[in-house]
Design an enzyme around this catalytic site. Structure first.
Site, short mmCIF file in Angstrom:
data_model
loop_
_atom_site.label_atom_id
_atom_site.label_comp_id
_atom_site.label_asym_id
_atom_site.label_seq_id
_atom_site.Cartn_x
_atom_site.Cartn_y
_atom_site.Cartn_z
N ALA A 69 0.73 -1.22 -0.10
CA ALA A 69 -0.03 -0.01 -0.14
C ALA A 69 0.88 1.38 0.03
O ALA A 69 0.38 2.28 0.06
CB ALA A 69 -0.90 0.01 1.31
N TYR A 85 7.82 -12.83 -14.84
CA TYR A 85 6.81 -12.22 -14.69
C TYR A 85 5.48 -12.74 -15.11
O TYR A 85 4.29 -12.71 -14.50
CB TYR A 85 6.95 -10.78 -14.95
CG TYR A 85 5.89 -9.81 -14.61
CD1 TYR A 85 5.38 -9.61 -13.11
CD2 TYR A 85 5.06 -9.35 -15.57
CE1 TYR A 85 4.43 -8.76 -12.85
CE2 TYR A 85 4.14 -8.44 -15.18
CZ TYR A 85 3.79 -8.13 -13.77
OH TYR A 85 2.76 -7.18 -13.82
N PRO A 106 -4.47 -4.85 -14.95
CA PRO A 106 -4.27 -3.72 -15.58
C PRO A 106 -3.19 -4.08 -16.97
O PRO A 106 -2.44 -4.93 -16.77
CB PRO A 106 -3.35 -3.04 -14.68
CG PRO A 106 -3.74 -3.70 -13.30
CD PRO A 106 -4.29 -5.23 -13.71
#
Length: 263
Positions: free
Chosen positions: A10, A164, A194
């Site tokens: 975060a 990845y 995304p």
């Protein structure tokens, strides 16, 4: 409104954007990350009556924030923090599994095994750790929502993405599998995918090479962390009978993980 939302990773990027958006929604936040100082800065800003000092932005909202400084790769420390949550924070309504990263862009046969291990331990094992710690409580209460931040890279590999891309394909499979596992409950599972998002993602991928990172976004208007956070908040606040299972979010001139039109 007034959900308890736990967000991993975060302190920057999509995770920080989610923290601000859920705070503006009136939710209570548990924020995790490795940088304790940065977490404290964010907590202070979000709990003040007029929020500031988060990337120079202001927001009239304020919320309750609990910060937990640990690395999701450290299963024992993660378990300790979650198991020792104060009573008023134990009933987590939304888990945002955001912590993740890419390292390197070499061919698979030239990759750095240390980079592979970091990506696998963070993007896959870290997600599994947090899911294992939080979701049993959701199942027991018959309510809750897991939002996993995957990637368009999980749909198809691109040059240099190899490991990845594999980790984000795993996020899709784990999201789908969890959705099956909790289908007999009211717990919902969302996989956000995304495309090109301008955060410090590329800077981390290239081990601090800012010039190389900047080239990733040249010639195209990329997404922002806020764009992804908007979708996360929307999914979390959909009617109870609606499960936003998977969302692919791309910049307008991006067609897939490997097709980007630059102008």
């Amino acid at each position: 409104m007034n959900k308890v939302v736990l967000i991993t990773g975060a302190t920057s990027g999509i995770g920080l954007a989610c923290a601000k958006k859920f705070a503006a929604n009136g939710d209570r936040l548990i924020l995790t990350g490795r940088n304790e100082h940065r977490l404290n800065e964010i907590r202070k800003a979000l709990t003040e009556s007029v929020c500031g000092n988060i990337n120079g932005e202001t927001d009239a909202k304020h919320t309750e924030v609990l910060t937990l400084a640990f690395d999701v790769r450290d299963r024992e420390k993660a378990a300790k923090y979650i198991q020792e949550l104060p009573a008023e924070w134990q009933q987590i309504d939304v888990l945002v599994n955001n912590a993740g990263l890419a390292l390197g862009l070499e061919p698979e046969y030239e990759g750095n095994p240390d980079d592979w291990e970091t990506m696998i331990d963070t993007n896959i094992k870290g997600l599994l750790t947090m899911t294992r710690l939080v979701v049993p409580g959701m199942v027991a209460r018959n309510r809750g929502h897991i939002i996993n931040v995957g990637s368009v890279a999980g749909d198809a590999a691109y040059a240099g993405g190899n490991v990845y891309c594999a980790t984000k394909a795993a996020v899709k499979a784990l999201s789908d599998g969890l959705r099956i596992d909790v289908a007999n409950t009211a717990v919902r599972v969302t996989n956000l995918k995304p495309g090109l998002v301008e955060t410090n993602f590329s800077n981390i991928r290239f081990h601090g090479d800012s010039d190389r990172a900047a080239n990733v976004y040249k010639g195209i208007k990329p997404l922002t962390g806020d764009d992804i956070a908007d979708v996360a908040v929307y999914a979390a606040n959909a009617p109870e009978h609606v499960q936003i299972a998977e969302v692919l979010i791309l910049a307008t001139h991006q067609a897939s993980g490997s097709v980007i039109v630059r102008k």
